[in-house]
Design an enzyme around this catalytic site. Sequence first.
Site, PDB file in Angstrom:
ATOM      1  N   GLU A  79      76.469   6.864  36.003  1.00  0.00           N
ATOM      2  CA  GLU A  79      75.587   7.341  35.259  1.00  0.00           C
ATOM      3  C   GLU A  79      76.193   7.480  33.962  1.00  0.00           C
ATOM      4  OE1 GLU A  79      74.955  12.290  35.929  1.00  0.00           O
ATOM      5  OE2 GLU A  79      74.359  10.535  37.253  1.00  0.00           O
TER       6      GLU A  79
ATOM      7  N   ARG B 168      65.827  16.253  31.102  1.00  0.00           N
ATOM      8  CA  ARG B 168      66.463  15.275  30.703  1.00  0.00           C
ATOM      9  C   ARG B 168      67.377  14.971  29.093  1.00  0.00           C
ATOM     10  NH1 ARG B 168      66.528  12.690  35.380  1.00  0.00           N
ATOM     11  NH2 ARG B 168      64.264  12.544  36.214  1.00  0.00           N
TER      12      ARG B 168
ATOM     13  N   TYR C 221      74.793  18.502  47.430  1.00  0.00           N
ATOM     14  CA  TYR C 221      74.503  18.573  46.474  1.00  0.00           C
ATOM     15  C   TYR C 221      72.652  19.479  46.619  1.00  0.00           C
ATOM     16  CZ  TYR C 221      71.972  17.464  41.517  1.00  0.00           C
ATOM     17  OH  TYR C 221      71.374  17.130  40.360  1.00  0.00           O
TER      18      TYR C 221
ATOM     19  N   TYR D  10      61.313  16.786  41.033  1.00  0.00           N
ATOM     20  CA  TYR D  10      60.881  16.067  42.322  1.00  0.00           C
ATOM     21  C   TYR D  10      59.703  16.003  43.710  1.00  0.00           C
ATOM     22  CZ  TYR D  10      64.383  13.472  39.424  1.00  0.00           C
ATOM     23  OH  TYR D  10      64.956  12.513  38.540  1.00  0.00           O
TER      24      TYR D  10
ATOM     25  N   ARG E 171      71.549  26.984  42.495  1.00  0.00           N
ATOM     26  CA  ARG E 171      70.464  26.779  41.128  1.00  0.00           C
ATOM     27  C   ARG E 171      69.531  27.254  40.763  1.00  0.00           C
ATOM     28  NH1 ARG E 171      71.330  20.866  37.365  1.00  0.00           N
ATOM     29  NH2 ARG E 171      70.677  20.554  38.958  1.00  0.00           N
TER      30      ARG E 171
END
Length: 328
Positions: free
Chosen positions: A317, A206, A133, A193, A140
């Site tokens: 999730e 979000r 990930y 983060y 990305r």
Amino acid sequence: MTWSSFQTGPFSSSAVLGAVVYGPQRRNPHLDRGFPELTVHAVADSADAFTEVWHTDRPIERGTLDGVVHAHDGETLFCAARIDSSDDCTEAVRAAYLTALGLTRTLDYQRIFRMWNFVENINGTNSEGLEVYRDFCRGRAQAFHEFGFTEEQLPAATGVGALGGGIGFCLLAGRSAHRVTIENSRQVPAYRYPERYGPSSPSFARATHVTAAGSGASIYVSGTASVVGHETLHRGQLAEQCGETLANLEHLLSADNLARHGLRPGRRLEDLRNIKVYVRDRQDLLTVREICAKAFSPAADIAFLNVDLCRSDLLVEIEGIVFPDVAG
């Protein structure tokens, strides 16, 4: 106007902007049925398969560019691509993303508001020992940086596991729609983060609030989990993680949080539609179903998928959409 529905059987191919099949095997994106279709290996049993179909009431143009299938209707673009399995995915993700992003610019759909990413072996490690990930996030982030994305332009997104098939992804982008990036004041924005979460922070918002001419406002809610600040809460505790996830969703949609972004009115959990719930452990599905049945509207379609999640300590999730007809 563009909207989606969950289908478990045949459906008419007319006025379909695009489709994502959650099936027992992967297939490269194609236009075989007359519209762009991405098949993700997301279920073990064909009886659990379903298709999310994106509809439009406008004339559609369709095509393919370097493996990226797409369709657009003058207001909304859908496109999808797949990246082969490999020991390291940064460069492949960067290249595929740049192709898709370039397409949005060429066709003049530059307001990207929603993306989905389905990553095989998402919690495994690549050849340099980096979690897959985090490897994906690096590629990305490089693509977004090269494309000149600002934080305010990041779309809502989901990044979850797939049972096989490398990495499949798809996006929705608007031409004239007004979009507003929404963050959750209970959480640190993912793109901020700290470094402990990898060499590149996850690049998503979000949620996004999208107002299209003549069709009202929609809110596209990203995959949301039991994260407060930037920390996972309630490790190993399913019910508590579900509760924290629902609290995050509720706060994200609340009047207070939306007002921070100049948006009104507030929304409720009961306003969410086309909900997808990703559950890490199969034995937890029944409990999660029961919790979701109490939290969401009986009018909402809810699909449950047993896949891995972007953090190995997350058990559930949830994502969803507030469409204009349930707003207020």
